[in-house]
Design an enzyme around this catalytic site. Sequence first.
Site, PDB file in Angstrom:
ATOM      1  N   LEU A   1       0.831  -1.212   0.000  1.00  0.00           N
ATOM      2  CA  LEU A   1       0.000   0.000   0.000  1.00  0.00           C
ATOM      3  C   LEU A   1       0.863   1.258   0.000  1.00  0.00           C
ATOM      4  O   LEU A   1       0.363   2.368  -0.178  1.00  0.00           O
ATOM      5  CB  LEU A   1      -0.905   0.020   1.230  1.00  0.00           C
ATOM      6  CG  LEU A   1      -2.052  -0.990   1.241  1.00  0.00           C
ATOM      7  CD1 LEU A   1      -2.831  -0.880   2.531  1.00  0.00           C
ATOM      8  CD2 LEU A   1      -2.981  -0.770   0.044  1.00  0.00           C
ATOM      9  N   GLY A   2       2.142   1.080   0.232  1.00  0.00           N
ATOM     10  CA  GLY A   2       3.036   2.243   0.256  1.00  0.00           C
ATOM     11  C   GLY A   2       3.238   2.804   1.652  1.00  0.00           C
ATOM     12  O   GLY A   2       3.306   4.016   1.831  1.00  0.00           O
TER      13      GLY A   2
ATOM     14  N   LYS B   1     -15.635   0.473  -1.358  1.00  0.00           N
ATOM     15  CA  LYS B   1     -16.036  -0.358  -0.224  1.00  0.00           C
ATOM     16  C   LYS B   1     -15.155  -0.106   1.009  1.00  0.00           C
ATOM     17  O   LYS B   1     -13.928  -0.220   0.934  1.00  0.00           O
ATOM     18  CB  LYS B   1     -15.925  -1.836  -0.628  1.00  0.00           C
ATOM     19  CG  LYS B   1     -16.953  -2.240  -1.680  1.00  0.00           C
ATOM     20  CD  LYS B   1     -18.353  -2.173  -1.075  1.00  0.00           C
ATOM     21  CE  LYS B   1     -19.427  -2.680  -2.003  1.00  0.00           C
ATOM     22  NZ  LYS B   1     -20.764  -2.419  -1.458  1.00  0.00           N
TER      23      LYS B   1
ATOM     24  N   CYS C   1      28.972  -0.763 -10.105  1.00  0.00           N
ATOM     25  CA  CYS C   1      29.439  -1.964  -9.410  1.00  0.00           C
ATOM     26  C   CYS C   1      29.721  -3.092 -10.412  1.00  0.00           C
ATOM     27  O   CYS C   1      30.688  -3.008 -11.144  1.00  0.00           O
ATOM     28  CB  CYS C   1      28.483  -2.373  -8.304  1.00  0.00           C
ATOM     29  SG  CYS C   1      29.348  -3.241  -6.983  1.00  0.00           S
ATOM     30  N   LEU C   2      28.857  -4.112 -10.514  1.00  0.00           N
ATOM     31  CA  LEU C   2      29.105  -5.152 -11.516  1.00  0.00           C
ATOM     32  C   LEU C   2      29.191  -4.517 -12.912  1.00  0.00           C
ATOM     33  O   LEU C   2      29.951  -4.970 -13.765  1.00  0.00           O
ATOM     34  CB  LEU C   2      28.003  -6.216 -11.480  1.00  0.00           C
ATOM     35  CG  LEU C   2      28.213  -7.390 -12.424  1.00  0.00           C
ATOM     36  CD1 LEU C   2      29.326  -8.302 -11.953  1.00  0.00           C
ATOM     37  CD2 LEU C   2      26.925  -8.210 -12.583  1.00  0.00           C
ATOM     38  N   GLY C   3      28.433  -3.467 -13.129  1.00  0.00           N
ATOM     39  CA  GLY C   3      28.454  -2.761 -14.412  1.00  0.00           C
ATOM     40  C   GLY C   3      29.841  -2.208 -14.703  1.00  0.00           C
ATOM     41  O   GLY C   3      30.351  -2.311 -15.826  1.00  0.00           O
TER      42      GLY C   3
ATOM     43  N   HIS D   1      28.263   2.314  -5.127  1.00  0.00           N
ATOM     44  CA  HIS D   1      26.878   2.541  -5.563  1.00  0.00           C
ATOM     45  C   HIS D   1      26.480   3.990  -5.281  1.00  0.00           C
ATOM     46  O   HIS D   1      25.981   4.281  -4.193  1.00  0.00           O
ATOM     47  CB  HIS D   1      25.926   1.632  -4.785  1.00  0.00           C
ATOM     48  CG  HIS D   1      26.029   0.189  -5.134  1.00  0.00           C
ATOM     49  ND1 HIS D   1      25.168  -0.429  -6.011  1.00  0.00           N
ATOM     50  CD2 HIS D   1      26.897  -0.763  -4.731  1.00  0.00           C
ATOM     51  CE1 HIS D   1      25.499  -1.708  -6.127  1.00  0.00           C
ATOM     52  NE2 HIS D   1      26.542  -1.933  -5.348  1.00  0.00           N
TER      53      HIS D   1
ATOM     54  N   GLU E   1      24.001   5.544  -6.248  1.00  0.00           N
ATOM     55  CA  GLU E   1      22.541   5.705  -6.149  1.00  0.00           C
ATOM     56  C   GLU E   1      22.033   5.733  -4.709  1.00  0.00           C
ATOM     57  O   GLU E   1      20.964   6.278  -4.446  1.00  0.00           O
ATOM     58  CB  GLU E   1      21.820   4.605  -6.944  1.00  0.00           C
ATOM     59  CG  GLU E   1      21.887   3.198  -6.370  1.00  0.00           C
ATOM     60  CD  GLU E   1      23.121   2.395  -6.778  1.00  0.00           C
ATOM     61  OE1 GLU E   1      24.129   3.023  -7.161  1.00  0.00           O
ATOM     62  OE2 GLU E   1      23.076   1.148  -6.693  1.00  0.00           O
TER      63      GLU E   1
HETATM   64  N1  GLN Z   1      29.159  -9.371  -8.021  1.00  0.00           N
HETATM   65  C1  GLN Z   1      30.084  -8.284  -7.930  1.00  0.00           C
HETATM   66  C2  GLN Z   1      30.955  -8.380  -6.690  1.00  0.00           C
HETATM   67  O1  GLN Z   1      30.623  -9.054  -5.748  1.00  0.00           O
HETATM   68  C3  GLN Z   1      29.379  -6.929  -8.014  1.00  0.00           C
HETATM   69  C4  GLN Z   1      28.394  -6.681  -6.932  1.00  0.00           C
HETATM   70  C5  GLN Z   1      27.421  -5.569  -7.230  1.00  0.00           C
HETATM   71  O2  GLN Z   1      27.186  -5.222  -8.374  1.00  0.00           O
HETATM   72  N2  GLN Z   1      26.820  -5.009  -6.211  1.00  0.00           N
HETATM   73  O3  GLN Z   1      31.993  -7.786  -6.632  1.00  0.00           O
END
Ligand code: GLN
Length: 532
Positions: A16-17, A188, A381-383, A507, A509
């Site tokens: 519901l937020g 309702k 990160c993984l990117g 990260h 973000e």
């Molecule tokens: N799997 C990668 C690592 O453990 C990247 C983790 C992630 O993208 N948060 O280093």
Amino acid sequence: MQTKFIFVTGGVVSSLGKGIISASLGRLLQARGFSVTIQKFDPYINIDPGTLNPYEHGECYVTDDGMETDLDLGHYERFTGIRTTRGNSVTTGRIYKSVIDKERRGDYLGKTIQVVPHITDEIKHRMMRVDDPWNYDFVITEVGGTIGDIESAPFMEAIRQLRWELGDRAVNVHLTFVPYLKAADELKTKPTQHSVKELQSMGIQPDILVLRTEKDLNEGIMHKVASFCNVDPDCVVQSQDLPSIYEVPVNMHRQGLDVALLRKLKMEVKQDSDMESWMHFLKLQREATREIHVGLVGKYALQDAYKSIRESLNIAGIYNGVKTKLVFVDSEELTEENIAEKLEGLQGVVICPGFGSRGIEGKIVAAHYTRTHNIPTFGICLGMQMMVIEFARNVLGYADANSREMDAETPHGVIDLMESQKAITNMGGTMRLGAYPCKLRTGSKVRSLYGAENISERHRHRYEFNNEYRDQYEAQGMKCVGVNPDSDLVEIVEIPANTWYVGTQFHPEYKSTVLKPHPLFLDFIKTITNIK
Ligand code: GLN
């Protein structure tokens, strides 16, 4: 001022937020000059959501002090700018663990350990933030799950006791749902009545009801709910679906939720609410009509899986006067043959974080295509690790380069485990987690974007850029422009020859908020916006 406590519960259905309502309440109280913290209590047995699949629980949000938490903490931080800590995220698993550890230590010697009072006392202790030296004006506690769930019963009992003990210093805000039945063309209120009854049967009388609805509720319905549920008419507000979650605080304010709350807590309503900067943001949001398209290359189509990244891009768009349309690109389906077609029409690409080998070759294909076609790219990160692998394979000439996470035997492990990580066997809470310092290279793009030489960003990963290859990357044009000053680990890579090709091991973000958008997201979107 003595700390006041607001408990936010939910009934009828989940989703519901409650997180948005809790965050909005925090924002409104801040606007009246109060200090606030918001915490989440989740009724599952995992110690934290770190080991949960994003399909189960959405994104895992990480705090400065390295706690893997529920994504609602992201809402709390984005709405209020507060910094949450491990104390702000509590699960049933953590409660039981701490009680059981105490029992083994002999803290309760001679006693039978029971849900009431031992588990409930432990919950109360954390709800009251007894160990937190900070004195907040308000502590908002959101309880996950729905009223009536077996597993949330101890949390409800703790709230009942606290309400009794704290008197006027505590209130309960209960969120329910008012469904619209199309065939009958009627809204309702019965589910709400039942949910409140359920709450009352646990000894908790709600002070404020927030009714989630898809359609506008008229005065008659609101009054009906108030009188059936023993709630003052001005304490019933509706939360209709809005075009943006950031409109919610203003909608609540318009209906007097903050004033009703203060009145229930027997507090004087003194200052006017100062929502100026928030209103400015909403104005920009309404005015941002030009659309840009950004691809999210990842493996989870689910909205919540990359929640903070989505919100960061969204917010950065608004400050750049554009509406960011996010297009999910399934990395499992990407090949060298179809990549041009899959990325067609996208002005920028984010290569998403992740774990395990599923979909990584597609991320590498995407990194290759965007690098060689000079499409603005942000690897997180993984990117970032996939950008590094792609560069090794196609520029440094190591066709078999990989991360040791995906291929333990690779002769060119450009992404590798740190020595100190190698002995770890447990999966939960053992990554490099939380805030670490990073030093930015003078003259680099990131240095000027941050406007500072030393920054701090949050991490959640096990593997690292392998420093044995650093000189080769530098020589070939991928620069290690952000480095941890203590461990010398690479935190940011960039190809300055491209318009925008940046990868961060951390990260960003997690630290982007509505009123303080992150410089990297801002500039990434700005760059895209300026491309003709
Ligand atoms: N799997 C990668 C690592 O453990 C990247 C983790 C992630 O993208 N948060 O280093």
